[in-house]
Design an enzyme around this catalytic site. Structure first.
Site, PDB file in Angstrom:
ATOM      1  N   HIS A  49      -0.298  26.266  26.248  1.00  0.00           N
ATOM      2  CA  HIS A  49       0.618  26.048  25.122  1.00  0.00           C
ATOM      3  C   HIS A  49       0.411  24.669  24.498  1.00  0.00           C
ATOM      4  CE1 HIS A  49       4.104  26.179  22.638  1.00  0.00           C
ATOM      5  NE2 HIS A  49       4.992  25.750  23.508  1.00  0.00           N
TER       6      HIS A  49
ATOM      7  N   CYS B 142       7.523  23.556  19.329  1.00  0.00           N
ATOM      8  CA  CYS B 142       6.558  24.622  19.639  1.00  0.00           C
ATOM      9  C   CYS B 142       6.347  25.586  18.476  1.00  0.00           C
ATOM     10  CB  CYS B 142       7.023  25.410  20.863  1.00  0.00           C
ATOM     11  SG  CYS B 142       7.846  24.425  22.099  1.00  0.00           S
TER      12      CYS B 142
ATOM     13  N   CYS C 275       5.820  30.093  34.248  1.00  0.00           N
ATOM     14  CA  CYS C 275       5.807  29.090  33.171  1.00  0.00           C
ATOM     15  C   CYS C 275       4.435  28.997  32.515  1.00  0.00           C
ATOM     16  CB  CYS C 275       6.133  27.710  33.738  1.00  0.00           C
ATOM     17  SG  CYS C 275       7.612  27.650  34.770  1.00  0.00           S
TER      18      CYS C 275
END
Lengths: 384, 135
Positions: free
Chosen positions: A333, A83, A206
């Site tokens: 994301h 990430c 989340c």
């Protein structure tokens, strides 16, 4: 060692982009960055393509992305740090520009995740931990962060209601970001009633998998001043590592040593302290992560992260506005693009171009980007 | 069968620390120790970080531990979905080693909190797989 400036930034729409392939997403962000810098590809000496390549159908995606962006025969390569790929991509490009090997480079963070079936995604997620000692027990990304949440709750009395303040805050600002995946605010009740994922984390604690790209164009000081009258300078770069296995880490599991170490390097290099930061982007992969990040970046004392939230200090108008572009929780994301997306938001803030979420007079910004389950953390400080 | 026998669902089949499986077969949990400097490793590793040329030996652990943190997993990778939901824990063993392991369903979930004393015990899965868990 000369200064390195950001001269152009670009961002694609994040989300379930079933209208676009990996290379096309990359081009959306890269084209926008060229427009932003008012230049063309002939100025770019080299490209760094940042993605967590195990999500891509294309093997070695730098090859096809550089081709599609029209960046042959200049050097190109892939940088992967889960990430944190594009924060590490900036670090890499910074070193190549500082060393004078290149003058102008582009850092493209890109990820295509929603093309995979949910079965494929879940299988990949199962191997996010140490595959020899931890994945064989059924680990998941949320489960690791949930274990930090359990420990933080036990030690400091943090509650699920306090954690829910993170998605409520971030989704509020996400509603003002046209690039965000989720543009609808959310209530604490909706967060608390969402289905459990890994206790104490629930669905709306989340962030979501997404497709998207974000791009930076950087240059040495001399070129930067020629190319733009509003360069944003890379003032501090911190990167650290931590054992990938949870069992290999020390301490009470209520903070990430890796972020503390990266922050120390970045603050030192930029010669600033946490009090000097006007606006920040932190890695809110989960609600608890944002709270730990406040403490690890020293915006709050250990255990004091929730207080900062409750007092509204990380809201626009507060002492240190955090994730007022919506954060990962609103934007989605797309792993490889997230670091560059944070730096895009900071660059806009430091130029005074953030519109309705502009922090008045913002001069110093900080971005913090965690890789995977916390084996990497990058802290980048930018100055106007 | 190689090391993929380790765990509820193993991913890695080839390793130098295969002897762990023979200890688990006997109901024992074992670490490795450097024959030269005595540094001990758990999870076991095949080489000493400090004395790279020396040999390692196996030592049995008593398994007494205390829980550091835990979670209950509701959304699991495909291989683990039949057992969902399940508990995962991180514990510190009496000799200072940390272990990541499932928490046995025999543990009363309501009693579960950081600091709780638990023992690391060998468990056997339905596919003849071997692992350890906290109970």
């Amino acid at each position: 060692m000369g200064r390195v400036g950001i001269v152009g930034v670009g961002h694609s729409k994040f989300g379930k982009r079933n209208d676009a392939s990996l290379r096309e997403l990359a081009f959306e962000a890269y084209g926008a960055a060229l427009d932003d810098a008012d230049m063309d590809s002939s100025n770019i000496d080299s490209s760094v393509i940042c993605s967590a390549t195990h999500y891509d159908k294309q093997r070695s995606p730098a090859g096809v992305v550089a081709e599609y962006l029209g960046l042959n025969p200049q050097p190109t390569f892939n940088v992967e740090a889960a990430c944190a790929s594009s924060a590490v991509g900036l670090r890499t490009a910074w070193a190549l520009v500082s060393s004078r090997l290149h003058d102008v480079m582009t850092v493209v963070g890109v990820q295509k995740m929603t093309e995979l079936s949910s079965e494929e995604i879940q299988e990949l997620m199962g191997r996010a931990g140490d595959v020899m000692w931890e994945s064989p027990f059924g680990t998941t990304m949320p489960a690791y962060y949930a274990m930090y949440a359990t420990a933080h709750m036990a030690r400091f009395g943090t509650t699920e209601e306090q954690m829910a303040l993170v998605p409520v805050k971030n989704r509020k600002y996400g509603s003002k970001n046209p690039n965000a995946m989720f543009q609808k605010p959310i209530t604490a009740e909706e967060v608390l009633k969402s289905r459990p994922v890994a206790s104490p984390l629930k669905l709306f604690d989340c962030c979501a998998n997404a497709d998207g790209a974000a791009c930076l164009i950087i240059a040495n000081a001399e070129k930067a001043r020629k190319l733009t009258d509003r360069p944003v300078w890379v003032a501090g770069l911190g990167l650290a590592s931590s054992p990938m296995s949870l069992a290999g880490r020390k301490g009470p599991m209520t903070s990430f040593e890796v972020t503390k170490n990266a922050a120390m390097s970045a603050y030192q290099m930029a010669r600033v302290s946490p009090n000097d930061i006007d606006v920040a982007e932190v890695h809110d992969s989960f609600s608890i992560t944002e709270i730990l990040n406040y403490e690890d970046l020293r915006f709050a004392k250990p255990g004091g992260g929730t207080r900062l939230l409750e007092k509204g200090e990380t809201e626009l108008g507060g002492k240190i506005p955090v994730n007022i572009d919506g954060g990962l929780i609103s934007k989605g994301h797309p792993v490889g693009a997230t670091g560059a997306s944070q730096l895009f938001a900071l660059t806009k803030q430091l130029r005074g171009e953030a519109g309705s979420t502009q922090v008045d007079g913002a001069k110093i910004g900080l971005a913090q980007n965690i890789g995977g389950i916390g084996m990497y953390s990058a802290v980048t400080i930018l100055k106007a | 069968m190689g090391f993929e026998k380790f765990g509820r669902f193993g991913y890695v089949s080839q390793t130098k620390i295969n002897p762990l499986l023979s200890y688990l077969e006997k109901g024992q949990i074992a670490a490795t120790r450097c024959k030269k400097c005595g540094r001990t490793y758990f999870p076991p590793r095949a080489e000493c970080l400090d004395d790279r040329q020396s040999a390692i030996e196996w030592v049995v652990l008593d398994g007494k531990g205390s829980l550091i943190t835990f979670t209950k997993v509701f959304f699991a990778p495909p291989a683990f979905q039949p057992e969902t939901p399940y508990l995962l824990g991180l514990a510190e063993l009496s000799n200072g080693f940390r272990v990541f392991a499932p928490v046995s369903p025999s543990v009363d979930e309501k009693q579960l909190k950081p600091g709780k004393e638990l023992n690391l015990k060998v468990a056997r899965g339905s596919r003849d797989n071997l692992f350890y868990w906290l109970e």
